[in-house]
Design an enzyme around this catalytic site. Structure first.
Site, PDB file in Angstrom:
ATOM      1  N   TYR A 183     -24.929  -7.199  61.570  1.00 22.96           N
ATOM      2  CA  TYR A 183     -24.332  -5.960  62.057  1.00 22.96           C
ATOM      3  C   TYR A 183     -22.856  -6.157  62.381  1.00 22.96           C
ATOM      4  O   TYR A 183     -22.359  -7.285  62.418  1.00 22.96           O
ATOM      5  CB  TYR A 183     -25.076  -5.447  63.296  1.00 22.96           C
ATOM      6  N   LYS A 231     -23.160 -12.898  62.738  1.00 16.28           N
ATOM      7  CA  LYS A 231     -23.384 -11.730  63.601  1.00 16.28           C
ATOM      8  C   LYS A 231     -24.732 -11.125  63.232  1.00 16.28           C
ATOM      9  O   LYS A 231     -24.815 -10.111  62.526  1.00 16.28           O
ATOM     10  CB  LYS A 231     -22.238 -10.718  63.486  1.00 16.28           C
ATOM     11  N   LEU A 258     -19.365 -16.844  67.914  1.00  9.25           N
ATOM     12  CA  LEU A 258     -18.958 -15.810  66.965  1.00  9.25           C
ATOM     13  C   LEU A 258     -17.425 -15.794  66.967  1.00  9.25           C
ATOM     14  O   LEU A 258     -16.814 -15.699  68.037  1.00  9.25           O
ATOM     15  CB  LEU A 258     -19.489 -14.436  67.388  1.00  9.25           C
ATOM     16  N   GLU A 296     -19.107 -19.331  74.696  1.00  5.14           N
ATOM     17  CA  GLU A 296     -18.542 -17.977  74.671  1.00  5.14           C
ATOM     18  C   GLU A 296     -19.282 -17.132  75.698  1.00  5.14           C
ATOM     19  O   GLU A 296     -20.014 -17.671  76.522  1.00  5.14           O
ATOM     20  CB  GLU A 296     -18.641 -17.382  73.262  1.00  5.14           C
TER      21      GLU A 296
END
Ligand code: PDD
Length: 277
Positions: A31, A145, A201, A177
């Site tokens: 996505y 993702k 990511l 993250e």
């Protein structure tokens, strides 16, 4: 309100996805969330390129190229008269009887997209937000993702229940993250953020911030940093499509320096704002 299902623009109320869609059953898909400012996609090309890369990494072939997707998203934004918000889009590996093995090559991916009004988080960006620490229990391909977000959700929920905006994830001593954003620290004027490898990511906002730093002569290092470096940081900020550049002023109940957004973060916020106007 209009949405896209498999390339067709439909009214939201008639849009349907099959119960044996692999996104629904396995989270087998990828996505993107793209920001919309003044009715236009911000860094749309970069997001669409990452979508293609995420799909390739899970061995899925997208039925549309970025060049074909861009005008479709623009049409949806315009039909929904969206000014400030996001476009959400996802591709799953299609609908077929549940089986861990990929479906036959003639099963087409399911493509869904919609828009939503999302204001810029002006107040939070001004004041800064609180965070908790949480062990990063996700898989080892966080660079994709993917729709599999359970690890992220569990951490974000824990943060929310603690009255915090973000969970800062760490694998042992290493900060990776956030549950839904990238994390950077500032020490002695230098910005430090985890390198773009399989553990994070590679955020489009992260890349935009680093590009701004390069242009403005702001020093940065892309490397893993530790929990100790995080607690000793002068400033901490989160970056992401919806949150832009968000000062983090508290980690696990401890203020970051004096508990107020720092000057380097403020400067980046202003430079980022100049990019979107
Ligand atoms: N989240 N890291 C994670 C785990 C994320 O989920 C996101 C974005 C980011 C920042 O990436 P970008 O700058 O490209 O938005 C980093 C999106 C917005 C979401 O899932 O809603």
């Amino acid at each position: 309100e209009y949405v896209i299902v498999d390339g067709e623009i439909l009214d939201r109320t008639v849009a349907k996805v099959d119960i044996e869609d692999r996104g629904y059953q396995f989270g087998d898909g990828v996505y993107e969330v793209i920001r919309v400012y003044n009715g236009k996609m911000f860094t749309g090309k970069e997001h669409l390129q990452r979508l293609v890369e995420s799909a390739e990494k899970i061995r899925m072939k997208l039925p549309y190229s970025p060049e074909e997707l861009e005008p479709k998203m623009e049409e949806l934004i315009s039909k929904n008269e969206l000014d400030t918000g996001i476009v959400y889009m996802q591709f799953t590996r299609g609908t077929s009887p549940r089986n861990h093995v990929f479906p036959a090559a003639d099963v087409a991916p399911t493509f869904v997209a919609y828009t939503r009004k999302v204001a810029r988080p002006v107040e939070s960006m001004e004041k800064g937000v609180r965070s908790i620490l949480d062990e990063d229990i996700r898989w080892l391909r966080c660079d994709i993702k993917s729709l599999n977000l359970l690890g992220n959700l569990l951490s974000k929920q824990k943060a929310a229940e603690a009255g915090c905006f973000e969970a800062i994830l760490h694998r042992g001593e290493t900060v990776t993250e956030g549950s839904h954003s990238n994390i950077s620290i500032v020490k002695d004027g230098v910005i430090i953020t985890h390198q773009a490898d399989n553990l994070i990511l590679n955020g489009i906002t992260r890349q935009k911030v680093l590009e701004i730093c390069s242009n403005e002569g702001i020093t940065f290092e892309e490397r893993a940093f530790t929990l100790d470096e995080l607690s000793a940081a002068d400033e901490v900020f989160s970056s992401g499509t919806t949150v832009e550049v968000m000062p983090i002023v508290e980690v696990d109940g401890k203020p970051v320096r004096n508990g107020e957004p720092g000057l380097v973060t403020r400067n980046l916020q202003n430079l980022f704002k100049a990019e979107i106007e």
